[in-house]
Enzyme design. Structure first.
Site, short mmCIF file in Angstrom:
data_model
loop_
_atom_site.label_atom_id
_atom_site.label_comp_id
_atom_site.label_asym_id
_atom_site.label_seq_id
_atom_site.Cartn_x
_atom_site.Cartn_y
_atom_site.Cartn_z
N ARG A 41 3.52 23.31 -23.79
CA ARG A 41 3.94 25.05 -23.87
C ARG A 41 4.58 24.97 -24.69
O ARG A 41 4.98 25.91 -25.60
CB ARG A 41 3.87 25.39 -22.33
CG ARG A 41 3.03 25.86 -21.97
CD ARG A 41 3.35 26.73 -20.47
NE ARG A 41 3.94 25.60 -19.52
CZ ARG A 41 4.04 26.09 -18.72
NH1 ARG A 41 3.43 27.78 -17.68
NH2 ARG A 41 4.02 25.31 -17.28
N LYS B 189 -2.80 11.58 -10.06
CA LYS B 189 -2.88 11.67 -9.27
C LYS B 189 -2.01 12.75 -8.75
O LYS B 189 -1.10 12.77 -9.77
CB LYS B 189 -3.15 11.01 -7.78
CG LYS B 189 -1.66 10.36 -7.82
CD LYS B 189 -0.75 9.65 -6.88
CE LYS B 189 -0.84 9.74 -5.77
NZ LYS B 189 1.20 9.85 -5.94
N GLU C 285 9.27 1.30 -0.51
CA GLU C 285 10.34 1.39 -2.02
C GLU C 285 11.95 1.86 -1.25
O GLU C 285 11.92 2.09 -0.56
CB GLU C 285 9.94 2.09 -2.39
CG GLU C 285 8.43 2.42 -3.08
CD GLU C 285 8.67 3.60 -3.29
OE1 GLU C 285 8.15 4.11 -4.72
OE2 GLU C 285 7.64 4.82 -2.96
N HIS D 38 -2.91 4.38 -9.41
CA HIS D 38 -2.79 3.54 -10.17
C HIS D 38 -1.81 1.97 -10.01
O HIS D 38 -2.78 1.37 -11.18
CB HIS D 38 -0.71 3.76 -11.51
CG HIS D 38 0.20 3.70 -9.89
ND1 HIS D 38 0.52 4.38 -9.61
CD2 HIS D 38 0.98 2.89 -10.69
CE1 HIS D 38 1.22 4.54 -8.68
NE2 HIS D 38 1.87 3.47 -9.40
N ASP E 131 1.36 11.42 -0.46
CA ASP E 131 1.62 10.75 -1.61
C ASP E 131 1.21 9.20 -1.87
O ASP E 131 0.74 8.89 -2.85
CB ASP E 131 3.16 10.60 -1.47
CG ASP E 131 3.60 10.05 -2.76
OD1 ASP E 131 3.41 10.90 -3.91
OD2 ASP E 131 5.20 10.00 -3.24
N HIS F 127 -3.01 4.94 -2.84
CA HIS F 127 -2.71 3.57 -3.11
C HIS F 127 -2.97 3.02 -1.39
O HIS F 127 -3.66 2.01 -1.49
CB HIS F 127 -1.03 3.70 -3.35
CG HIS F 127 -0.47 4.62 -4.38
ND1 HIS F 127 -1.94 4.76 -5.09
CD2 HIS F 127 0.26 4.65 -4.66
CE1 HIS F 127 -1.03 5.18 -5.76
NE2 HIS F 127 0.42 5.40 -5.47
N LYS G 236 -2.81 -2.47 -11.50
CA LYS G 236 -1.49 -3.74 -10.70
C LYS G 236 -2.76 -5.25 -11.33
O LYS G 236 -3.24 -5.29 -10.52
CB LYS G 236 -0.68 -3.19 -9.99
CG LYS G 236 0.02 -2.64 -9.05
CD LYS G 236 0.57 -2.06 -8.33
CE LYS G 236 1.63 -0.78 -8.47
NZ LYS G 236 2.80 -0.41 -9.37
N LYS H 197 10.32 5.41 1.99
CA LYS H 197 11.38 5.76 1.48
C LYS H 197 12.33 4.70 1.58
O LYS H 197 12.73 5.11 2.31
CB LYS H 197 11.19 6.67 0.38
CG LYS H 197 9.81 7.60 0.38
CD LYS H 197 10.09 7.70 -2.02
CE LYS H 197 8.88 8.35 -1.99
NZ LYS H 197 8.12 7.66 -3.42
#
Ligand code: BG6
Length: 487
Positions: free
Chosen positions: A46, A157, A225, A187, A244, A249, A191, A337
């Site tokens: 936009r 996703k 992570e 993704h 998520d 995954h 890998k 996380k």
């Protein structure tokens, strides 16, 4: 063969994904001379912006993302990037965009004598705008294809937020595109080590005969992570770790680790086998006994996070797969996380030998374990027992290690997937039935987490998650808590 060209139209051109992943990936393919045909990239967003400004911004982020950024190659690549300002909610955008793309294509057509012009429509938008974009592509005739003009839709996703919305989204997409035109990105499937898993399992003789319930005790898959949710608080509040990381995954990794050998290595055969695994997934009731949820300390202080948020940033699940091969082999999945380190690993824990003749010697004998390290350092480690050199019969654990180390580039997932989408190979993209099967597994856990008041245990940053996560695996097994030692 007719001469052809590709046009990639990226919707969401001013966003993070475009700057940090998509353009660096296309540029890397350009530098490596993997793009065999002329490429035009049109970014749609936009915000009004000139081509020059967009190119400058992309160069800055590509420089940051690519340590070996090649300035002179960028000068050759940048003129292929065009910016188009338009709103996907406005139908007029698509008519103008189609003309704009056709003009660019005409120019290339004349210059190179091209007959075939394929297009990729890449949705890097906020998910709530997917439907408008797809409808616009349909109504403007931009989705229609023929032998000299293939049209493919690549979708990021999350694909829906539950089974119901994923089905609805599929209905809207299938009203415009056939399933074989649709490339749903996960993704993780791009890998390097994930792809090597196919090779490890199906190109070697030694693993497959023992890859079953007779030899395997359990499987555990971890995707941890060290980073917190950072600036993504608003998104994360609506998603949580189960949507998520698990629906996509982790379940994809599980499906590849547990699928039957396909008859051929092609998109249909591979995806048919993966979906069989997903459809066979079972869990015991009550669900909160098979699930542990956690939230890192300090999550509620993150930007755009509710002060009383119950959104889990960590989860661990116990599942089983009702297939002959896997009967009574539990599968443990976990992801969080703000954990002690970044590690994505698959652990195949083998059983003890049936008769332990060395047991009277005393000591702790660990059964064989195959660790497949997906990231950040890619490789495999097989642990086994050996005799300690000397006159006594003493045993110890040792390891065979194979590290891919510098043999691969760790951030090539998007480049790999974009190349596949450009060449029309959907093997590494999720098919509609895979997505539905994955939501069927995750939905009940999400419902239990959100509606059932399942406890969400706080856990300190830089650890291995809440203590409670041990409950679902112990006493028969234990989590393999180890930061990658492959370097
Ligand atoms: C994304 C999730 O799909 O994967 C993120 O939305 C997560 O929350 C990321 O950080 C992890 O990807 P990678 O490749 O860094 O393991």
């Amino acid at each position: 063969m007719e001469k052809s060209m590709k046009t990639v139209l990226i919707f969401g051109a001013s966003g993070d994904l475009t700057a940090r992943k998509l353009i660096p990936a296309l540029f890397a393919l350009f530098v490596a001379e993997k793009l065999r045909e002329p490429l035009t990239v049109i970014g749609v967003s936009r915000t009004p912006m000139s081509d020059a400004l967009w190119r400058r911004r992309l160069a800055e982020s590509a420089r940051r993302a690519m340590p070996d950024f090649d300035e002179s190659a960028w000068r050759r690549f940048a003129p292929r990037l065009f910016y188009f300002s338009g709103d996907v909610d406005d139908f007029e955008t698509f008519r103008r965009l189609d003309r704009f793309a056709a003009n660019e294509e005409d120019r290339e057509r004349k210059r190179y004598g091209i007959e075939k012009t394929d297009r990729i429509y890449y949705l890097a938008l906020a998910p709530e705008r997917y439907v408008s974009a797809v409808a616009g592509l349909g109504a403007s005739g931009m989705a229609r294809q023929n032998a000299l003009a293939h049209r493919r839709l690549v979708i990021e996703k999350p694909f829906g937020r539950d089974l119901f919305s994923a089905r609805k989204l599929d209905e809207r997409i299938h009203a415009v595109f056939d399933e074989d035109q649709v490339y749903r990105i996960d993704h993780y499937l791009g890998k390097e080590t994930v792809n090597n898993l196919f090779v490890l399992r199906f190109a070697n003789t030694v693993f497959e005969p023992i890859w079953n319930r007779s030899y395997i005790d359990h499987i555990q898959i971890t995707a941890n992570e060290s980073e917190t949710v950072g600036r993504r608080g608003a998104f994360y509040e609506t998603a949580g770790v189960l949507r998520d990381m698990f629906q996509n995954h982790l379940l994809q990794l599980m499906a590849i680790a547990m699928m039957e050998p396909p008859g051929r290595f092609d998109a249909k055969s591979v995806r048919d086998e993966k979906v069989k695994v997903l459809r066979a997934v079972r869990w015991e009731e009550p669900l909160d006994g098979q699930m542990s949820l956690g939230q890192y300390e300090g999550y509620r202080d993150e930007k755009n996070v509710a002060p009383d948020s119950r959104v889990p940033t960590f989860a661990a699940l116990k599942l089983s797969v009702d297939l002959w091969r896997w009967k009574d082999v539990p599968v443990y999945l976990r992801s969080g996380k703000a954990m002690s380190c970044r590690t994505t690993q698959i652990v195949i824990q083998f059983k003890q030998p049936p008769h332990l003749i060395f047991e009277p010697l005393g000591g702790r004998f660990e059964a064989n374990r195959l660790l497949i390290q997906i990231q950040p350092c890619e490789g495999i480690r097989l642990s086994f027992l050996v005799k300690i050199p000397g006159t006594e019969m003493q045993l110890q654990n040792d390891e065979l290690v194979y590290a891919f180390d510098d043999k691969i580039s760790s951030d090539g997932a998007y480049a790999r997937l974009l190349l596949d989408a450009l060449s029309g190979d959907p093997s590494l993209f999720a098919r509609d039935d895979e997505i539905r099967a994955a939501w069927e597994i995750i939905d009940p856990f999400v419902r239990t987490a959100e509606e059932g008041n399942a406890p969400v245990s706080p856990y300190p940053k830089s650890g291995w998650g809440p203590q409670r996560s041990r409950k679902i695996i112990e006493p028969t097994a234990r989590w393999f808590d180890l930061c990658p030692i492959l370097k």
